[in-house]
Design an enzyme around this catalytic site. Structure first.
Site, PDB file in Angstrom:
ATOM      1  N   SER A 196       0.853  -1.168   0.000  1.00 35.41           N
ATOM      2  CA  SER A 196       0.000   0.000   0.000  1.00 35.41           C
ATOM      3  C   SER A 196       0.899   1.230   0.000  1.00 35.41           C
ATOM      4  CB  SER A 196      -0.933  -0.018   1.212  1.00 35.41           C
ATOM      5  OG  SER A 196      -1.812   1.082   1.198  1.00 35.41           O
TER       6      SER A 196
ATOM      7  N   TYR B 172      -3.382   6.606  -8.187  1.00 35.83           N
ATOM      8  CA  TYR B 172      -2.540   5.830  -7.266  1.00 35.83           C
ATOM      9  C   TYR B 172      -3.130   5.850  -5.857  1.00 35.83           C
ATOM     10  CZ  TYR B 172       1.713   4.454  -4.712  1.00 35.83           C
ATOM     11  OH  TYR B 172       2.625   3.832  -3.900  1.00 35.83           O
TER      12      TYR B 172
ATOM     13  N   LYS C 112      -4.503   2.583  -3.651  1.00 35.33           N
ATOM     14  CA  LYS C 112      -3.928   2.141  -2.387  1.00 35.33           C
ATOM     15  C   LYS C 112      -4.976   2.104  -1.273  1.00 35.33           C
ATOM     16  CE  LYS C 112      -0.031   1.340  -4.220  1.00 35.33           C
ATOM     17  NZ  LYS C 112       0.340  -0.077  -4.487  1.00 35.33           N
TER      18      LYS C 112
END
Length: 293
Positions: free
Chosen positions: A162, A176, A180
């Site tokens: 993560s 992104y 995560k």
């Protein structure tokens, strides 16, 4: 006591020293995606030093082979696999091939992924969503292939890479960041499911499978070079300026920090944190005490 109050770590330390964790994974089989380079490579090497047999994967066949040779230098078995994590059929075959060559998978580390620094209004919809496919669909699909064997044995560790982006509102990387958040929530949700399923459907006294999502720290890898498109210099130079300021003020984190944290987790030394987001830049033993308090 908050997570931010825990001791900041930038390199290996007491709880995760290689000397203290060597041979802790003897007899285990690990599959690490994106392990031909970057953080994944360091994780594969640490797992090997801890005694695990390791399956190294990546798209670059030569890079995969080089990493596998490094892994083998620690006296453990290694199997190289060049494969595309976005190809679900290839991931199903990968799972079967790893089991045939090394044995049932005990440790799955989902390290493959990418990032692009780009203001949202300049990031085209297709490439934005492609990052979600790579960072979310791919690791979850591979988990779907590996998990049945772990459930049957009621044993295994799954680690998702993560990021601090999962718990902080950071600009320029909306795809992104969302990805995560997704894998971090997935790990926690699946952990909660397994606590019930392994007892009710599996007939076990308790669930023996552990999942984690980790923030590895801001490690300088090839991704930091490829994540900045050329047109940023003309279209959004303020992004480069902002990231340069952040980079100048943050600590330097060793890739050994997340690598040996993964070994610590896989060795069963952080059961109190299963299903949780683990920040590798904060003292893991203090995190366990915080959770138990």
């Amino acid at each position: 006591m908050q997570l931010s109050s825990l001791t900041l770590r930038t390199d290996v330390y007491g709880a995760i020293t290689p000397a203290g964790l060597r041979k802790s994974l003897v007899g285990k089989v690990a599959l690490v995606t994106g392990s031909s380079r970057g953080i994944g490579r360091h994780i594969a090497l640490a797992l090997a030093q801890a005694g695990a047999s390791v399956a190294v994967t990546g798209r670059d066949e030569k890079a995969v082979q080089r990493t596998c040779e490094e892994v083998s230098s620690y006296g453990t078995k290694c199997a190289p696999f060049a494969a595309d994590v976005l190809d679900d059929k290839a991931m199903e075959k990968l799972t079967n091939d790893v089991e045939k060559q090394l044995g049932p998978i005990d440790i799955l580390v989902l390290s493959a992924g990418s990032n692009t620094f780009m203001p949202f209004h300049q990031h085209d919809a297709e490439s934005w969503w492609n990052l979600m496919e790579l960072n979310v669909r791919a690791p979850i699909s591979l988990t779907r292939h590996v998990l049945p064997s772990m459930k049957q044995r009621n044993s295994g560790t799954v680690v998702f890479l993560s990021s601090r982006a999962a718990v902080a509102d950071l600009p320029w990387t909306t795809a992104y960041n969302c990805s995560k958040v997704a894998v971090t929530k997935f790990a926690g949700s699946l952990q909660a499911e397994l606590e019930v399923v392994q007892r009710v459907e599996g007939g076990f006294d308790a669930n023996g499978i552990q999942l984690f999502s980790i923030h590895p720290g801001e490690i300088e890898t090839d991704l930091h070079q490829t994540a900045f498109p050329e047109n940023l210099r003309t279209d959004a130079p303020y992004v480069l300026e902002h990231m340069a300021k952040i980079g100048a003020n943050r600590p330097h984190f060793s890739p050994e920090l997340p690598a040996w944290t993964v070994v610590f987790l896989a060795a069963g030394k952080a059961k109190a944190l299963k299903g949780k987001y683990v920040d590798c830049t904060r003292d893991v033993e203090e995190a366990i005490r915080l959770h138990n308090s």
